[in-house]
Design an enzyme around this catalytic site. Structure first.
Site, PDB file in Angstrom:
ATOM      1  N   CYS A   1      16.257 141.221  60.010  1.00 14.29           N
ATOM      2  CA  CYS A   1      15.422 141.777  58.933  1.00 14.29           C
ATOM      3  C   CYS A   1      16.131 141.772  57.577  1.00 14.29           C
ATOM      4  O   CYS A   1      15.560 142.221  56.582  1.00 14.29           O
ATOM      5  CB  CYS A   1      14.994 143.198  59.277  1.00 14.29           C
TER       6      CYS A   1
ATOM      7  N   ASP B   1      43.398 140.456  97.619  1.00 12.83           N
ATOM      8  CA  ASP B   1      43.925 139.706  96.490  1.00 12.83           C
ATOM      9  C   ASP B   1      45.276 140.317  96.119  1.00 12.83           C
ATOM     10  O   ASP B   1      45.379 141.124  95.205  1.00 12.83           O
ATOM     11  CB  ASP B   1      42.940 139.826  95.322  1.00 12.83           C
TER      12      ASP B   1
ATOM     13  N   CYS C   1      12.971 146.808  60.965  1.00 15.00           N
ATOM     14  CA  CYS C   1      13.579 145.667  61.669  1.00 15.00           C
ATOM     15  C   CYS C   1      12.781 145.374  62.951  1.00 15.00           C
ATOM     16  O   CYS C   1      12.676 146.238  63.838  1.00 15.00           O
ATOM     17  CB  CYS C   1      15.030 145.999  62.018  1.00 15.00           C
TER      18      CYS C   1
ATOM     19  N   CYS D   1      22.468 147.625  61.985  1.00 15.26           N
ATOM     20  CA  CYS D   1      21.463 147.249  61.000  1.00 15.26           C
ATOM     21  C   CYS D   1      20.828 148.550  60.521  1.00 15.26           C
ATOM     22  O   CYS D   1      20.487 149.418  61.327  1.00 15.26           O
ATOM     23  CB  CYS D   1      20.424 146.359  61.675  1.00 15.26           C
TER      24      CYS D   1
END
Ligand code: 5U1
Length: 680
Positions: free
Chosen positions: A417, A124, A438, A432
């Site tokens: 949660c 390439d 959770c 979180c």
């Protein structure tokens, strides 16, 4: 006079639109070196244009993009007319296409048996023509439109691997054809340096090569890590032409011109397809980027009798790999919660075929990345899927942003949660804060706990974990050990036989190693190598749990951040409770051997294993090295003593070579394990 029907008028409009679009992409790609769309999208437009023109040859115009190979040279460079036109290659996208090519070759040559092909990686990069007169390098030109290109002599001269004089006896005139490219390692270094200076980075190595070769100031080119491979001849005078293309390659090499070492002779279509699979599997570990392979009839007389059609030879074809990039629309973004609470923005996409599969989800990594790439919902995006790597949104096509595109906003609370979402300091990751409250975190922790490299509980996979957590049967890893046959058998797609199988796997998992146990706990930033170091250093769980920050830091390769994570983890009463219950359930491991690390034959040595090993698994090899006192690490650094490279080794192998880390193969590893001695 016949009037065009409405349908015809519509087709002509489409034709004109396609040509305009392709011309614009050509300009961006060849002149500005700033492609707007992935190659696959360009190929799709060209294919559509070819099909339309094939159905209506009377509408083909001499300025249609199908009537030339590239674009006219840029004004700044002198124009060079090629003595022999530089051809392009027809593409094959499937085994059927290759079979069709081979059948046509055999039919035209009147051959019954298999044809011998030269199979070559298709680099390439940029095709170039390089002219030597009486052995002296005099001119280099890009392909341009195939008839004339740009004079890049001064720039090609700066490529270190480019000989300025041929070795040995040289002909009066030699035009060598090849590809200028940028090796992946050099590209990564160049981009890292540009990013550190706050400058624009190149999209890929091909663009970096094009941008570097087409510099008006050769000084700039000289500072770029370009390389060149040669693969054929153009004009020549006084060359004693051999009978085969493979012998031409040998001649080029004799003259000191670099030839790609992965080129091989293969027999028939089967040989071609085997080569394609082999190179495809090794693609990620090659030092250069390729977008396919090329098959060329090896016999030159056969090449001559096959000849050309339009601008492509009938004796060669490019067999392309599935495109690794494709365009699609970003429909929405959702946030996934991981084991440690990390929120990952996940792109929901209009399904698109890329890298050989249909992709409808891709990672956006984190909010910093979302901002850096300026991704918005509704955008047209480039999706990238290279090898087995998780698909990602690579970049946005800003020109196609609709007015209604919406910004992506980090939620203030966890989507699962509803606990508060926080970003610590200048961390890119938002988390979180729900912990075990959770359910998403509980599921991920359980998955991690049961994973092959952790406690290795066969059968406790994705779906079963979801069901266990959703049904409230397992909230923490400790609950796994009190699951009953009845409760498991009642779950979806389970039954008593499957339940028994899972229970047997859970029973087996009770006998583990200290290192696996520590890893399975899922302490943030404690990967396998760190877990092994902690286990070896502390020997017992009690000692580790009682250790303070300072003591934890004394373990090898454990810095203040990881030490703090470990101390924090064991300071949390919920975690301590899980550990206690796991032990009460009977999870055990052998006591540490009495051998002091210093007496172990490999103590002080750090090994990194990469690639696929044939005779044993990587984990087994790492365990065996650790048992001899060595450290097994997951990443290469200047402190790595040895890199063991298996099949298809990739970026770690490249990095080790760059850092001068000694590289061992699998047989050297086996010798170390058998003789219990460091390599000599
Ligand atoms: N390896 C290789 N790449 N490549 C590209 N060989 C090769 N040959 C080419 C091109 C365009 O063209 C000739 C077959 C004409």
């Amino acid at each position: 006079m016949a009037t065009a029907t409405a349908a015809e008028a519509e087709l002509q409009q489409r034709l004109a639109q396609l040509r305009r679009e392709i011309e614009q992409h050509n300009y961006r790609y060849y002149i500005l070196d700033e492609p707007q769309v992935p190659d696959a999208e360009y190929d799709r437009l060209m294919q559509a244009l070819r099909e339309l023109e094939a159905a209506h040859p009377e509408w083909v115009t001499s300025d249609s993009p199908t009537q030339r190979v590239g674009t006219a040279p840029a004004d700044e460079f002198a124009e060079v007319r090629h003595r022999v036109p530089m051809l392009s290659l027809d593409n094959a996208f499937s085994a059927d296409d290759v079979q069709g090519f081979d059948r046509r070759v055999r039919e035209r040559l009147g051959r019954e048996g298999p044809v011998r092909y030269s199979a070559e990686p298709k680099l390439d990069g940029l095709a170039v023509s390089v002219i030597f007169e009486h052995g002296l390098f005099v001119r280099a030109a890009t392909r341009g439109d195939g008839t004339s290109g740009e004079d890049v002599t001064a720039n090609v001269r700066t490529i270190r691997s480019m000989p300025l004089r041929l070795r040995g006896a040289a002909p009066a005139l030699l035009e060598a054809r090849g590809e200028v490219f940028m090796p992946v390692a050099g590209f990564e270094r160049l981009n890292a340096e540009a990013a550190a200076r706050g400058e624009k980075v190149f999209v890929n190595p091909r663009n970096a090569a094009a941008g570097s070769l087409r510099q008006l100031d050769p000084e700039v080119t000289a500072g770029r890590p370009l390389d060149i491979f040669f693969y054929g001849l153009g004009a020549q005078e006084g060359v004693d032409l051999p009978a085969r293309h493979s012998e031409v390659l040998a001649l080029l090499a004799q003259w000191g011109l670099r030839v790609c070492p992965q080129i091989r002779l293969v027999e028939g279509v089967e040989g071609c397809l085997e080569y394609y699979r082999e190179i495809g599997a090794r693609r990620a570990s090659l030092a250069y980027q390729i977008d396919g392979v090329v098959y060329k009839v090896d016999e030159l007389a056969a090449q001559t009798s096959l000849g050309f059609v339009a601008r492509a030879p009938r004796w060669a074809v490019a067999h392309k790999f599935a495109a690794e990039e494709a365009l699609t629309r970003l429909r929405d973004v959702e946030f996934q919660v991981g084991r440690t609470g990390a929120l990952t923005p996940v792109a929901r996409l209009e399904p698109v075929f890329v890298g050989g599969v249909t992709v409808s989800n891709a990672t956006l990594h984190n909010m910093d990345e979302v901002q850096r790439k300026d991704v918005r919902i509704g955008d047209t995006v480039v999706v990238r899927r290279a090898g087995d790597v998780i698909p990602e949104v690579a970049r946005v096509i800003l020109e196609r942003r609709p007015p209604e595109a919406r910004s992506i906003v980090l939620p203030a609370v966890c989507p699962v949660c509803a606990s508060v979402v926080q970003r610590e300091g200048d961390e890119a990751v938002a988390r979180c804060t729900g912990g075990y409250r959770c359910s998403a975190q509980r599921k991920e922790r359980l998955r991690h706990f049961a994973a092959r490299r952790a406690l290795d509980i066969e059968g406790l996979g994705e779906k079963l974990v979801d069901q266990l957590v959703d049904a409230g049967l397992a909230q923490s890893p400790a609950d796994v050990f009190s699951l009953s046959r009845q409760s498991l058998a009642n779950l979806d797609r389970m039954g008593e036989k499957s339940a028994d199988k899972v229970l047997r796997a859970i029973e087996r998992a009770k006998h583990t190693t200290f290192a696996r146990f520590l890893f399975a706990l899922g302490i943030r930033d404690v990967g396998e190598a760190t877990a092994a170091n902690l286990a070896a250093h502390f020997g017992s769980l009690d000692t580790l749990m009682q250790a303070d920050l300072q003591r934890v830091q004394q373990a090898p390769d454990v810095g203040p951040v990881i030490a703090a994570r470990v101390v924090e983890f064991f300071a949390d009463s919920a975690n301590r409770d899980v550990v206690k219950r796991l032990q009460a359930a009977g999870v055990t491991w052998p006591a540490p051997t009495e051998v002091l690390a210093e007496q172990a034959p490999l103590s002080g040595l750090t090994f990194v294993l990469t690639g696929t090993l044939e005779s044993l698994s990587r984990e087994a090899a790492e365990d065996a090295l650790r048992a001899l006192g060595a450290k097994a690490s997951g990443s290469v650094s200047s402190k790595t003593s040895y890199l063991v490279a298996g099949r298809d080794a990739g970026s770690k192998l490249r990095k080790a070579s760059e850092l001068g880390v000694p590289i061992l193969d699998e047989s050297a590893l086996r010798q170390i394990l058998e003789t219990k001695r460091p390599p000599t």
